[in-house]
Design an enzyme around this catalytic site. Sequence first.
Site, PDB file in Angstrom:
ATOM      1  N   GLU A 127       0.825  -1.190  -0.061  1.00  6.87           N
ATOM      2  CA  GLU A 127       0.001   0.106   0.015  1.00  6.87           C
ATOM      3  C   GLU A 127       0.944   1.365  -0.276  1.00  6.87           C
ATOM      4  OE1 GLU A 127      -2.015   1.081   4.062  1.00  6.87           O
ATOM      5  OE2 GLU A 127      -1.407  -1.158   4.098  1.00  6.87           O
ATOM      6  N   LYS A 166       2.687   4.553   0.955  1.00  3.54           N
ATOM      7  CA  LYS A 166       3.256   5.223   2.241  1.00  3.54           C
ATOM      8  C   LYS A 166       3.001   6.872   2.016  1.00  3.54           C
ATOM      9  CE  LYS A 166       7.068   5.588   5.320  1.00  3.54           C
ATOM     10  NZ  LYS A 166       7.023   6.849   5.988  1.00  3.54           N
ATOM     11  N   ARG A 181       1.902   9.975  11.180  1.00  2.61           N
ATOM     12  CA  ARG A 181       1.072   8.772  11.515  1.00  2.61           C
ATOM     13  C   ARG A 181       0.365   9.019  12.934  1.00  2.61           C
ATOM     14  NH1 ARG A 181       3.399   3.422  11.806  1.00  2.61           N
ATOM     15  NH2 ARG A 181       1.600   1.992  11.965  1.00  2.61           N
ATOM     16  N   ARG A 206       2.581   9.697  16.690  1.00  2.00           N
ATOM     17  CA  ARG A 206       3.609   8.713  16.838  1.00  2.00           C
ATOM     18  C   ARG A 206       4.249   8.702  18.276  1.00  2.00           C
ATOM     19  NH1 ARG A 206       7.939   6.997  12.307  1.00  2.00           N
ATOM     20  NH2 ARG A 206       9.205   5.852  13.744  1.00  2.00           N
ATOM     21  N   GLU A 234      -2.855   7.870   8.870  1.00  2.00           N
ATOM     22  CA  GLU A 234      -1.930   8.802   8.473  1.00  2.00           C
ATOM     23  C   GLU A 234      -3.017  10.205   8.320  1.00  2.00           C
ATOM     24  OE1 GLU A 234       2.133   9.869   7.081  1.00  2.00           O
ATOM     25  OE2 GLU A 234       1.067   7.965   7.598  1.00  2.00           O
ATOM     26  N   ARG A 270       9.671  -5.129  13.982  1.00  2.00           N
ATOM     27  CA  ARG A 270       9.755  -6.429  14.118  1.00  2.00           C
ATOM     28  C   ARG A 270      10.150  -6.988  12.801  1.00  2.00           C
ATOM     29  NH1 ARG A 270       7.721  -8.533  18.809  1.00  2.00           N
ATOM     30  NH2 ARG A 270       7.278  -6.601  20.178  1.00  2.00           N
ATOM     31  N   LYS A 294       9.315  -0.744   4.777  1.00  2.00           N
ATOM     32  CA  LYS A 294       8.748   0.624   4.030  1.00  2.00           C
ATOM     33  C   LYS A 294       9.910   0.686   3.083  1.00  2.00           C
ATOM     34  CE  LYS A 294      11.392   3.158   7.561  1.00  2.00           C
ATOM     35  NZ  LYS A 294      11.311   4.356   8.638  1.00  2.00           N
TER      36      LYS A 294
END
Length: 531
Positions: A224, A226, A231, A246, A271, A395, A401
């Site tokens: 998807e 960015k 955020r 964030r 976003e 993780r 990204k």
Amino acid sequence: MDRFAHLLDRITYTRSRNTKITLIADYLRVTPDPDRGWALAAMTGDLGFAFVKPSLIRALVEERVDPELFRISRDYVGDTAETVALIWPAPGAPEPFHAPHLGAVVEALRTTGKTGIPAYLSDLFDTLDASGRYALVKLATGALRMGVSARLARTAFAEAFGVGLDRVEEAWHALEPPFLDLFAWAERGGPFPGDVARPVFRPFMLAHPLGDDAVLDLADYAAEWKWDGIRVQVVRVGDDVRLFSRTGDDISVSFPEIGPAMTAPGVVDGELLVRGTGQGAQDMSGSAGSFNALQQRLGRKRVTATMLEAAPAFVRLYDLLFDGAEDLREHPWTYRRERLERFATRLPEARFDISPIIEARDFAELADIRARAREAAIEGVMLKRRDSAYLAGRRVGYWYKWKRDPLTADCVLMYAQRGSGKRSSFYSDYTFGAWDGDGALVPVGKAYFGFTDEELKWLDHFVRSHTVARFGPVREVEKTLVLEVAFDSIHRSGRHKSGVAMRFPRISRIRRDKPADEADTADTLRALIMD
């Protein structure tokens, strides 16, 4: 206070992340409440004092020593706290002095009025030793930047008591210093303090950069866009709604149109954007403005009707953490996505839409789609493993990204300023410029990262040996050094003489081989503006 000062001393003299964690963990295990909670709050940036400013500290010192001596010493040392600790002419106590507990100092700094604070600080400086004075300045001014991030301090807490960092993060934003309930849970098995019936922040799941050597099967991942906003997390419990950044900051007041629009109880991840023409994709209904357009509203405590009309905010949804009181974070991404699509139908389209999935047969096609992202002013592509739970932090193997390649420009170094923390002895913050039409340099950006430690030493030496003027902590240098600057995008700016503002500028290369008169022009940069 002595124990806290000793901790800061030891942290200051180590660059090892693991050693810092061990030092903080040991301190938290042996220090009683509430001192350890206040220390933890200081290290995580959750402690502040209304009437203590760096200017007050400077004024107190200049009452005791020659102001010019202090200025020269501060310039040489590079750190206000260290300079104060060493230069303060403390008379010493007439008899053995026992430093107050950290909790007592915090309480005094919080409750003493504006007129009483100077005398209180002076008395403490007179009786503390150099280490104590250093710790007091760092504590009182909120300048605890010694390579200890808020997450590292929370990691040390988790290690100290053998609890999961995820659980610590979960509870953190529901609590206030000195975190007595958090210590009671972690150390003595008390009730978990994060389960509260009010809207609180949950840590975001973050992505790793996609390296050139990554080997992924696109069938296992959803792609998807960015988007180039900030955020956010929107949380509704009952009639109470909060909008969090964030970092967990409550930014509801800056975007008052979002809270009332969150009509369904739950927690969404997305976003924050404003309407405009800067960002778009063929499969999107309605486009988003550039980050520069959003930036005009960030940090505002008062939002006018004109702002709300000119740049209305909305949230492009990525994920669903809670549907009502149901926690969905342990479910796979595919299940959460299905629930998100149903959840979004309960929200007004003017304020919430869903980030679309990018359809691509393979990575080659996805790479071609990504290459066109700059034309739509989009940051790049996200890759999310379809079976991934929503896990706090980064993780490996779950989310990636894949940002578009940065733009670059050759600019000329104009000014340099000392850094902070471990860089306090180096000139590490650089302002650079491009040539304008009349043959003069105009500032176009400022950067303080992107270079190695060895390059920093070289740049610092260049600044010191090529200084032509000084303006307080800032040095103007000879306009001879070219820096290759990388940046994500560039936008119009009425606040800068050049008329442009860079997004995420960083130093990518030192161009010692290039003459300054061959650097780029401001017109070249203006031609890159997409909004």
